[in-house]
Design a protein around this motif. Structure first.
Motif, short mmCIF file in Angstrom:
data_model
loop_
_atom_site.label_atom_id
_atom_site.label_comp_id
_atom_site.label_asym_id
_atom_site.label_seq_id
_atom_site.Cartn_x
_atom_site.Cartn_y
_atom_site.Cartn_z
N LYS A 106 3.60 0.50 -12.52
CA LYS A 106 2.48 0.09 -13.32
C LYS A 106 1.85 -0.89 -12.59
N ARG A 107 2.54 -1.84 -12.10
CA ARG A 107 1.88 -3.12 -11.30
C ARG A 107 1.48 -2.75 -9.96
N MET A 108 1.78 -1.44 -9.49
CA MET A 108 1.29 -1.19 -8.11
C MET A 108 -0.35 -1.15 -8.11
N LYS A 109 -0.97 -1.45 -6.64
CA LYS A 109 -2.27 -1.31 -6.53
C LYS A 109 -2.88 0.11 -6.93
N ASP A 165 0.74 -1.20 -0.05
CA ASP A 165 -0.08 0.05 -0.05
C ASP A 165 0.84 1.28 0.14
N VAL A 166 2.08 1.06 0.49
CA VAL A 166 3.09 2.09 0.57
C VAL A 166 4.32 1.53 0.08
N MET A 167 4.95 2.33 -0.97
CA MET A 167 6.43 1.96 -1.10
C MET A 167 7.20 2.98 -0.61
N MET A 168 8.03 2.57 0.48
CA MET A 168 8.76 3.78 1.29
C MET A 168 10.29 3.39 0.66
N MET A 169 10.60 4.31 -0.26
CA MET A 169 11.90 4.14 -0.81
C MET A 169 12.86 4.89 0.08
N LEU A 170 13.87 4.36 0.47
CA LEU A 170 15.16 4.94 0.95
C LEU A 170 16.10 5.74 0.14
N ARG A 171 16.92 6.59 0.51
CA ARG A 171 17.61 7.31 -0.14
C ARG A 171 19.11 6.35 0.06
N ILE A 172 19.86 6.27 -1.10
CA ILE A 172 21.23 5.55 -0.80
C ILE A 172 22.24 6.58 -0.45
N GLN A 173 22.68 6.37 0.72
CA GLN A 173 23.64 7.29 1.44
C GLN A 173 24.87 7.40 1.37
N HIS A 174 25.14 7.64 -0.13
CA HIS A 174 26.57 7.61 -0.55
C HIS A 174 27.39 8.45 0.50
N GLU A 175 27.02 9.39 1.04
CA GLU A 175 27.94 10.16 1.84
C GLU A 175 28.23 9.62 3.34
N ARG A 176 27.14 8.49 3.62
CA ARG A 176 27.32 8.15 5.10
C ARG A 176 28.14 6.76 4.99
N HIS A 177 28.19 6.01 4.01
CA HIS A 177 28.89 4.76 3.98
C HIS A 177 30.03 4.56 3.00
N ALA A 178 31.02 3.96 3.44
CA ALA A 178 32.13 3.53 2.74
C ALA A 178 31.85 2.29 1.82
N VAL A 179 30.94 1.27 2.22
CA VAL A 179 30.44 0.33 1.46
C VAL A 179 30.48 0.62 -0.17
N LYS A 180 31.16 -0.36 -0.75
CA LYS A 180 31.15 -0.01 -2.09
C LYS A 180 29.67 -0.28 -2.63
N MET A 181 29.43 0.43 -3.38
CA MET A 181 27.84 0.47 -4.00
C MET A 181 27.69 -1.16 -4.62
N VAL A 182 26.45 -1.78 -4.29
CA VAL A 182 26.22 -3.05 -4.60
C VAL A 182 26.22 -3.34 -6.20
N ALA A 183 26.03 -2.17 -6.80
CA ALA A 183 26.04 -2.22 -8.35
C ALA A 183 26.12 -1.06 -8.89
N GLY A 184 26.16 -0.68 -10.05
CA GLY A 184 26.37 0.48 -10.54
C GLY A 184 25.02 0.95 -10.80
N PRO A 185 24.70 2.49 -11.02
CA PRO A 185 23.37 3.20 -10.79
C PRO A 185 22.36 2.56 -11.62
N ALA A 186 22.56 2.06 -12.85
CA ALA A 186 21.58 1.57 -13.91
C ALA A 186 21.20 0.36 -13.47
N GLU A 187 22.30 -0.55 -13.18
CA GLU A 187 22.11 -1.95 -12.68
C GLU A 187 21.57 -1.77 -11.45
N TYR A 188 21.62 -1.21 -10.41
CA TYR A 188 20.64 -0.86 -9.11
C TYR A 188 19.32 -0.74 -9.45
#
Lengths: 303, 303, 303
Positions: free
Chosen positions: B249-252, B214-237
């Motif tokens: 389109k498939r959402m209720k 009912d709610v898609m609560m998206m989070l921000r990728i916190q580039h500035e807060r973690h050194a974790v190498k991003m799990v994928a490139g932006p397009a792949e992510y």
């Protein structure tokens, strides 16, 4: 605003304290004290203040800002690092600009000693000095006086030890001069490298200091303002010249501790003493707002 | 101002949300909702707020500032990068200084998790946490709740998917805890590297997520807060974990999209969806002001 | 605030001046002039302004701020270098955020020419352009017009020489266009490298300029905005293209000197002339506040 000032009348600046008569000082302190119970002031029109701080500051800048707001002034924000100073504009042209835009009073902090010499005769609005290099810082001197007066009701025969980096302090020399003129007995303590010849007659060691002082006025080590290699490491400095927990115990029952802050905890003063019973350090900050209200009112009512 | 607070009475801080009872939360949301139609508040004296943001912010800082002004508070400007913090002053001494100068409430954002532990018992004015490291961000949690409540009038059995960088989010953990306590069904989605063991029971893929939420609560990728190498490139992510145009389109029909912003367009969410019919992203920002008004009033009326 | 604007109604932006009719300009100047004697305006509710300056500025930013305060607006502080722009947020999302938070009018200065093209149709609150790259700076144009009008009561047959770095000026092209449309005779002077073909018909040398000009409108050398190697050293530039003490003596008795500031003293103008009898440089700054009050009122009364 802007056009309302009288170009023939010279504005009243507050740049140094040495030119203030004793009775003027007492009147100012009395007015400051009155602000503790009521913020009511004579200012009823819309007036604008601007605070030009070209050096980092929390206390003084925000204290002036609070004083201005309590008096009902509008404060125009000025950030040195995003201003046209970046484009090479002179300080004079910047202040003249603010005058033209309609600012009624400016507060300036600048690293250049006596930056105000080129401004005072040509600017038609009052300038309050918020600190010039190692020169002066009048509102800090006044708030120190107010804090002492609140405690002892007089300056007569109060023993005051000013301890630390006197040569780079903006207030030490002014305070020595004013306090002696008001009747206090002033001593100095700290590394001899930081004392000039004239002060050596007042010199005491820290161990002597704590026993004679009614007021231990600690100074901040001005890391950022002088290249002088520190006379000792922080721990060694604290041991020899600092107000240690042990030394505080030998102070007289009624004596107080002052410090202009920001504090280097564990260097000039033990961290445990910052908020001890005899510390007036945060009281000084509260007094700073009242003193600045009084100074702002003083220059604005003389427009 | 300054001297008026009662040193014996402990101030009411708002640092985390876990300690709030359900009925307290409902009362706060109701008060926030009322500010949508009228800014009238109980505050009639001159009170001072200061916002200490030691990390970059547009939304939260200016939202607090707007909330403070709408309540009639005076806001003292504080810029971390020109403050005495630069001279090595501790956070404690800075906040104590503001208290001494007469500030009545402080809002703090700081990169250090639980920076408030050393402040909460010693500071006599209320502290509102504007974000601590990867820890908490209570007003963001409250505005998320308000946005959901406005939509569904209840939290009971509302399906909420929190998607993205949960491990570094300041609100994900608090929101999971609160929403479940209020009756919602919470799922998580996103790269498994960013999930802890305890959340895996709630794990769904993005393709599953858009169909049940009912709610898609998206989070921000916190580039500035973690050194974790991003799990994928932006397009792949975006393809694997993002809210793509195709997935939307498939959402209720009645489901909504949320995001705390700032948005990485084309990464966690397709740029075209930011202002689509079901987006509540900018509505969240509007709600942020009301929620902050309610929180400020809450702590100030308990002085 | 925020929710009160009508989403169907397009806001009135002030982005360029070319689209202003002569009678609209005269009306604006008249309103600006009236603010010299009274700040009374039609604004009686609590409205919020935000000034987004992505380039250094003293004059324009603080002038807008003074204008806003005089009109009774609340100004929400926005510092580009501590905002979410640092986290990669787009200008569009930042402005949309301010709109959502409840800001009623934004002033923007940005290094990108025509930054406003992507904003003007999608943002529901008025935008006032405070300068876009080498493009436009409408309030500077209006304050220039007001200063000339105050002096000569008309633009008809007034001889105006615009001298200096025309190609990189934000106002030169607009001013040439407007002033000619209003009946003035416009000439250009300065290094030919900084003139485009179309202006060469109006070209005069500086020695010719000072004898024909009623208004010497000096421009600032935009060191920070162009990489073009300066056409000459500062002293040589001053000698050939600057308003020297010697040249000033040959100006007509009633002619005036203008400059948008900040001034490169001793380059485009001799330091001694900055505050000479015929200089209107600081008067321009005073006029800037009145013009900005008029522009702000103009867009806000059309909400």
């Amino acid at each position: 605003m802007g056009n309302h000032y009288d170009k023939q009348k010279k504005p009243t600046h507050v740049l140094t304290v040495e030119n203030w008569e004793n009775d003027e000082i007492y009147a100012l302190l009395e007015r400051a004290q009155s602000f503790q119970t009521s913020s009511r002031s004579f200012i009823h029109e819309q007036l604008f203040a601007a605070n030009l701080f070209f050096e980092p500051s929390t206390r003084t800048k925000i204290s002036f800002e609070a004083a201005e707001r309590k008096l009902g002034l509008q404060v125009l924000p000025f950030e040195a690092n995003t201003s046209s100073i970046k484009k090479g504009e002179t300080l004079y042209d910047t202040v003249k600009t603010l005058e033209s835009i309609g600012v009624d009073v400016v507060v300036i902090r600048h690293s250049q000693e006596r930056y105000f010499d080129e401004l005072m005769d040509a600017i038609h609005i009052p300038i309050i000095n918020g600190g010039d290099g190692c020169g002066h810082h009048p509102t800090q001197s006044f708030l120190d006086l107010l804090t002492i007066q609140q405690e002892f009701q007089t300056f007569e025969d109060v023993n005051i030890v000013i301890a630390g980096d006197i040569s780079h302090s903006r207030v030490a020399r002014s305070n020595i001069y004013l306090l002696e003129r008001l009747g206090a007995k002033v001593y100095v303590a700290g590394p001899k490298e930081w004392m000039s010849e004239e002060w050596m007659a007042r010199y005491v060691t820290m161990d002597e200091a704590v026993e004679i002082a009614d007021v231990m006025m600690m100074l901040r080590i001005q890391h950022e303002r002088h290249a002088v290699k520190m006379v000792a490491g922080p721990a060694e400095y604290h041991e020899t010249y600092g107000l240690t927990v042990e030394r505080e115990k030998r102070m007289k029952p009624t004596s107080i501790i002052m410090h202009p802050a920001p504090i280097n905890r564990g260097v000039e003063i033990a961290s445990e003493l910052v908020e001890c019973e005899r510390s007036r350090i945060f009281k000084q900050m509260t007094n700073g707002v009242y003193v600045r209200m009084a100074v702002l009112e003083y220059v604005l009512e003389r427009r």
